[in-house]
Enzyme design. Structure first.
Site: not given
Length: 101
Positions: A69-71
């Protein structure tokens, strides 16, 4: 499944997802990335995150779906060719573009 959280949070972000996956009969786990330490002195970098997730992958005896998720997507990209990674799933995650030749 190995679930990788994004920046500014920790593995607990996946608790409900892990519970649902396990209830459906899947193996799932998450870890706290070194770059998301609780104090400034605990913080590290992408390289340390990749090493931490790679250590988890190395300890497994089966291929996994690596979810970021995300980074956390940056970690997935770095580990895309790890022998245990069967698939990578980017959830609203960062996937770097290749540099133009």
């Amino acid at each position: 499944m190995v679930l990788v959280h994004g920046g500014f949070c920790q593995g607990w972000i996946w608790d409900e997802t892990i519970a649902a996956l396990r209830a459906a009969g899947h193996r799932a786990e998450a870890l706290d990335l070194p770059s998301s330490g609780s104090t400034a002195s605990d913080l590290s970098d992408l390289h340390s995150d990749v090493e931490a997730v790679s250590a988890v992958l190395d300890s497994l005896d089966e291929d996994v779906v690596l979810v970021g998720h995300s980074g956390g997507g940056m970690v997935l990209t770095e580990l895309g060719d790890h022998p245990r990674v069967h698939r990578s799933v980017y959830v609203a995650a960062l996937r770097p573009q290749r540099a133009s030749p």
